[in-house]
Write a protein that holds these residues in place. Sequence first.
Motif, PDB file in Angstrom:
ATOM      1  N   LYS A 116      48.917  29.799  36.183  1.00 44.30           N
ATOM      2  CA  LYS A 116      48.835  30.504  34.906  1.00 44.30           C
ATOM      3  C   LYS A 116      49.780  31.704  34.870  1.00 44.30           C
ATOM      4  N   ASN A 117      49.879  32.420  35.979  1.00 52.69           N
ATOM      5  CA  ASN A 117      50.785  33.573  36.017  1.00 52.69           C
ATOM      6  C   ASN A 117      52.238  33.134  35.891  1.00 52.69           C
ATOM      7  N   ALA A 118      52.573  32.026  36.564  1.00 53.48           N
ATOM      8  CA  ALA A 118      53.935  31.499  36.458  1.00 53.48           C
ATOM      9  C   ALA A 118      54.204  30.971  35.047  1.00 53.48           C
ATOM     10  N   ALA A 119      53.171  30.401  34.421  1.00 54.09           N
ATOM     11  CA  ALA A 119      53.320  29.926  33.045  1.00 54.09           C
ATOM     12  C   ALA A 119      53.585  31.089  32.098  1.00 54.09           C
ATOM     13  N   LEU A 120      52.992  32.249  32.404  1.00 51.97           N
ATOM     14  CA  LEU A 120      53.259  33.443  31.593  1.00 51.97           C
ATOM     15  C   LEU A 120      54.715  33.861  31.718  1.00 51.97           C
ATOM     16  N   VAL A 121      55.270  33.758  32.912  1.00 54.85           N
ATOM     17  CA  VAL A 121      56.684  34.069  33.119  1.00 54.85           C
ATOM     18  C   VAL A 121      57.557  33.114  32.300  1.00 54.85           C
ATOM     19  N   ILE A 122      57.175  31.833  32.283  1.00 54.06           N
ATOM     20  CA  ILE A 122      57.911  30.844  31.489  1.00 54.06           C
ATOM     21  C   ILE A 122      57.859  31.202  30.011  1.00 54.06           C
ATOM     22  N   ALA A 123      56.669  31.599  29.540  1.00 59.33           N
ATOM     23  CA  ALA A 123      56.512  31.955  28.127  1.00 59.33           C
ATOM     24  C   ALA A 123      57.375  33.158  27.761  1.00 59.33           C
ATOM     25  N   VAL A 124      57.367  34.168  28.614  1.00 57.91           N
ATOM     26  CA  VAL A 124      58.168  35.362  28.346  1.00 57.91           C
ATOM     27  C   VAL A 124      59.656  35.020  28.370  1.00 57.91           C
ATOM     28  N   ALA A 125      60.054  34.190  29.343  1.00 60.06           N
ATOM     29  CA  ALA A 125      61.460  33.791  29.434  1.00 60.06           C
ATOM     30  C   ALA A 125      61.894  33.041  28.173  1.00 60.06           C
ATOM     31  N   TYR A 126      61.020  32.184  27.655  1.00 63.07           N
ATOM     32  CA  TYR A 126      61.357  31.441  26.442  1.00 63.07           C
ATOM     33  C   TYR A 126      61.439  32.374  25.237  1.00 63.07           C
ATOM     34  N   LEU A 127      60.574  33.390  25.220  1.00 67.42           N
ATOM     35  CA  LEU A 127      60.586  34.340  24.109  1.00 67.42           C
ATOM     36  C   LEU A 127      61.880  35.149  24.048  1.00 67.42           C
ATOM     37  N   VAL A 128      62.380  35.543  25.207  1.00 70.93           N
ATOM     38  CA  VAL A 128      63.532  36.452  25.234  1.00 70.93           C
ATOM     39  C   VAL A 128      64.869  35.708  25.257  1.00 70.93           C
ATOM     40  N   VAL A 129      64.842  34.386  25.155  1.00 71.75           N
ATOM     41  CA  VAL A 129      66.099  33.640  25.058  1.00 71.75           C
ATOM     42  C   VAL A 129      66.893  34.172  23.867  1.00 71.75           C
ATOM     43  N   PRO A 130      68.139  34.573  24.053  1.00 71.08           N
ATOM     44  CA  PRO A 130      68.906  35.201  22.963  1.00 71.08           C
ATOM     45  C   PRO A 130      69.000  34.357  21.693  1.00 71.08           C
ATOM     46  N   TYR A 131      68.935  33.038  21.841  1.00 74.19           N
ATOM     47  CA  TYR A 131      69.099  32.195  20.653  1.00 74.19           C
ATOM     48  C   TYR A 131      67.967  32.404  19.656  1.00 74.19           C
ATOM     49  N   HIS A 132      66.786  32.796  20.130  1.00 77.51           N
ATOM     50  CA  HIS A 132      65.711  33.130  19.200  1.00 77.51           C
ATOM     51  C   HIS A 132      66.146  34.269  18.274  1.00 77.51           C
ATOM     52  N   ALA A 133      66.740  35.312  18.873  1.00 75.81           N
ATOM     53  CA  ALA A 133      67.192  36.461  18.089  1.00 75.81           C
ATOM     54  C   ALA A 133      68.298  36.058  17.122  1.00 75.81           C
ATOM     55  N   VAL A 134      69.211  35.192  17.569  1.00 75.64           N
ATOM     56  CA  VAL A 134      70.294  34.726  16.698  1.00 75.64           C
ATOM     57  C   VAL A 134      69.721  33.953  15.515  1.00 75.64           C
ATOM     58  N   ASP A 135      68.771  33.058  15.791  1.00 74.31           N
ATOM     59  CA  ASP A 135      68.162  32.260  14.732  1.00 74.31           C
ATOM     60  C   ASP A 135      67.467  33.122  13.691  1.00 74.31           C
ATOM     61  N   ILE A 136      66.763  34.143  14.154  1.00 69.61           N
ATOM     62  CA  ILE A 136      65.946  34.951  13.251  1.00 69.61           C
ATOM     63  C   ILE A 136      66.753  36.036  12.553  1.00 69.61           C
ATOM     64  N   PHE A 137      67.467  36.845  13.338  1.00 73.96           N
ATOM     65  CA  PHE A 137      68.069  38.064  12.791  1.00 73.96           C
ATOM     66  C   PHE A 137      69.520  37.906  12.351  1.00 73.96           C
ATOM     67  N   VAL A 138      70.186  36.841  12.780  1.00 75.91           N
ATOM     68  CA  VAL A 138      71.581  36.634  12.380  1.00 75.91           C
ATOM     69  C   VAL A 138      71.672  35.460  11.396  1.00 75.91           C
ATOM     70  N   ARG A 139      71.325  34.276  11.868  1.00 74.98           N
ATOM     71  CA  ARG A 139      71.455  33.090  11.027  1.00 74.98           C
ATOM     72  C   ARG A 139      70.354  32.996   9.971  1.00 74.98           C
ATOM     73  N   GLY A 140      69.164  33.530  10.297  1.00 72.21           N
ATOM     74  CA  GLY A 140      68.050  33.397   9.362  1.00 72.21           C
ATOM     75  C   GLY A 140      67.647  31.949   9.178  1.00 72.21           C
ATOM     76  N   ALA A 141      67.718  31.182  10.267  1.00 71.84           N
ATOM     77  CA  ALA A 141      67.446  29.744  10.207  1.00 71.84           C
ATOM     78  C   ALA A 141      65.956  29.502  10.440  1.00 71.84           C
ATOM     79  N   LEU A 142      65.184  29.528   9.376  1.00 73.35           N
ATOM     80  CA  LEU A 142      63.735  29.404   9.494  1.00 73.35           C
ATOM     81  C   LEU A 142      63.330  28.054  10.068  1.00 73.35           C
ATOM     82  N   SER A 143      63.922  26.984   9.568  1.00 77.60           N
ATOM     83  CA  SER A 143      63.529  25.651  10.038  1.00 77.60           C
ATOM     84  C   SER A 143      63.901  25.449  11.505  1.00 77.60           C
TER      85      SER A 143
END
Length: 205
Positions: A116-143
């Motif tokens: 479970k602790n390692a899964a939390l690390v995976i979740a955090v790593a997936y959250l901070v992937v830069p492409y999330h920020a690009v999708d949301i704050f630059v491209r605005g690609a909701l889908s």
Amino acid sequence: MPKKHLVIILLISLILGWQLLLPGYFTMHDDLQVMRLYEMNRCFLDGQLPCRWAPDMGQNYGQPLFNFYSAFPYYLGQLIHQLGFTFIDTVKLLFLISLFLSGVFSYLLGKNFVSKNAALVIAVAYLVVPYHAVDIFVRGALSESWGLTLVPLVLYCLFRLSRLPNSSNSLLFALSLAALLTTHNITTLISLPVFLIMGGYALFV
């Protein structure tokens, strides 16, 4: 999932998406998100279900937008809008929820392989992937943002079904896959080899 892990994922999501909590609109490349949500609302007001025709788009000639374009996130947006949120706030909430759920779903997927602790690390790593920020704050690609959210959910449901093949798990897998298919076609096509490989792994391991 332990409550403390859920709280950690929520806090990190809020830290990463703090700009979505500010009042007013934020600039992005795809600035039609509010318009598409407005058109989805028009469908509901007109009793047009499922929503197909966007009457105000196509230079006011209308177009069958939701026949071919991502519909699932906008149905979710309609639910949020019905709670009393404005169209702008609804769009920002959709982006923020997609970010939070991507962490939750990647955690659930990772828990199939690690602690479970390692899964939390995976979740955090997936959250901070830069492409999330690009999708949301630059491209605005909701889908596409929601596509990235649903991929780990589909994989999680796939592993759940392979380990306990019953009607409820079959339904969960079918609904998760349907959500992805009606969210972002390109993400679905790119993810298909991963689904096939992981599906084979789930069957034989």
